[in-house]
Design a protein around this motif. Structure first.
Motif, PDB file in Angstrom:
ATOM      1  N   VAL A  99      44.475  37.998  28.608  1.00  0.00           N
ATOM      2  CA  VAL A  99      45.179  38.844  29.573  1.00  0.00           C
ATOM      3  C   VAL A  99      44.154  39.761  30.233  1.00  0.00           C
ATOM      4  O   VAL A  99      43.276  40.298  29.560  1.00  0.00           O
ATOM      5  CB  VAL A  99      46.279  39.686  28.868  1.00  0.00           C
ATOM      6  N   ARG A 100      44.277  39.919  31.549  1.00  0.00           N
ATOM      7  CA  ARG A 100      43.384  40.817  32.286  1.00  0.00           C
ATOM      8  C   ARG A 100      44.174  41.559  33.354  1.00  0.00           C
ATOM      9  O   ARG A 100      45.288  41.185  33.721  1.00  0.00           O
ATOM     10  CB  ARG A 100      42.227  40.060  32.922  1.00  0.00           C
ATOM     11  N   ASP A 101      43.565  42.608  33.892  1.00  0.00           N
ATOM     12  CA  ASP A 101      44.138  43.404  34.985  1.00  0.00           C
ATOM     13  C   ASP A 101      43.806  42.708  36.300  1.00  0.00           C
ATOM     14  O   ASP A 101      42.637  42.431  36.580  1.00  0.00           O
ATOM     15  CB  ASP A 101      43.529  44.801  34.938  1.00  0.00           C
ATOM     16  N   SER A 102      44.803  42.455  37.127  1.00  0.00           N
ATOM     17  CA  SER A 102      44.560  41.758  38.392  1.00  0.00           C
ATOM     18  C   SER A 102      43.674  42.559  39.345  1.00  0.00           C
ATOM     19  O   SER A 102      43.024  41.986  40.216  1.00  0.00           O
ATOM     20  CB  SER A 102      45.876  41.402  39.082  1.00  0.00           C
ATOM     21  N   LYS A 103      43.632  43.879  39.189  1.00  0.00           N
ATOM     22  CA  LYS A 103      42.792  44.723  40.053  1.00  0.00           C
ATOM     23  C   LYS A 103      41.330  44.701  39.623  1.00  0.00           C
ATOM     24  O   LYS A 103      40.454  45.086  40.393  1.00  0.00           O
ATOM     25  CB  LYS A 103      43.292  46.169  40.033  1.00  0.00           C
ATOM     26  N   ASP A 104      41.058  44.298  38.384  1.00  0.00           N
ATOM     27  CA  ASP A 104      39.699  44.316  37.846  1.00  0.00           C
ATOM     28  C   ASP A 104      39.426  42.978  37.161  1.00  0.00           C
ATOM     29  O   ASP A 104      39.307  42.895  35.947  1.00  0.00           O
ATOM     30  CB  ASP A 104      39.555  45.477  36.857  1.00  0.00           C
ATOM     31  N   GLN A 105      39.323  41.922  37.952  1.00  0.00           N
ATOM     32  CA  GLN A 105      39.224  40.569  37.410  1.00  0.00           C
ATOM     33  C   GLN A 105      37.967  40.316  36.598  1.00  0.00           C
ATOM     34  O   GLN A 105      37.922  39.371  35.802  1.00  0.00           O
ATOM     35  CB  GLN A 105      39.342  39.553  38.543  1.00  0.00           C
ATOM     36  N   HIS A 106      36.956  41.134  36.751  1.00  0.00           N
ATOM     37  CA  HIS A 106      35.725  40.968  35.976  1.00  0.00           C
ATOM     38  C   HIS A 106      35.621  42.004  34.859  1.00  0.00           C
ATOM     39  O   HIS A 106      34.599  42.086  34.189  1.00  0.00           O
ATOM     40  CB  HIS A 106      34.509  41.024  36.893  1.00  0.00           C
TER      41      HIS A 106
END
Length: 69
Positions: free
Chosen positions: A36-43
């Protein structure tokens, strides 16, 4: 030594999110779990869930008791 599983599919977000940017995205892992990741901070940082952890989370959301997981 613990090995981090590999992301084996694309990160996707719910279609219910529409064009919003403040979303989480989920991708399958090589061990059957999910990342799971934040769509605003893909890296940025990612959270990794084992298959058992992901099943417990999704089951609790489906039952309406996500705080009990």
């Amino acid at each position: 030594m613990m090995t981090t599983p590999t992301v084996v599919g694309p990160f996707v977000k719910s279609t219910a999110s529409g064009q919003q940017d403040a979303c989480v995205e989920v991708a399958p892992l090589s061990n059957g779990g999910r990342a799971v990741r934040d769509s605003k901070d893909q890296h940025g940082p990612r959270l990794f869930f084992s298959p058992t952890q992901w099943a417990a989370f999704t089951d609790s959301v489906k039952s309406g008791t996500p705080d009990a997981a």
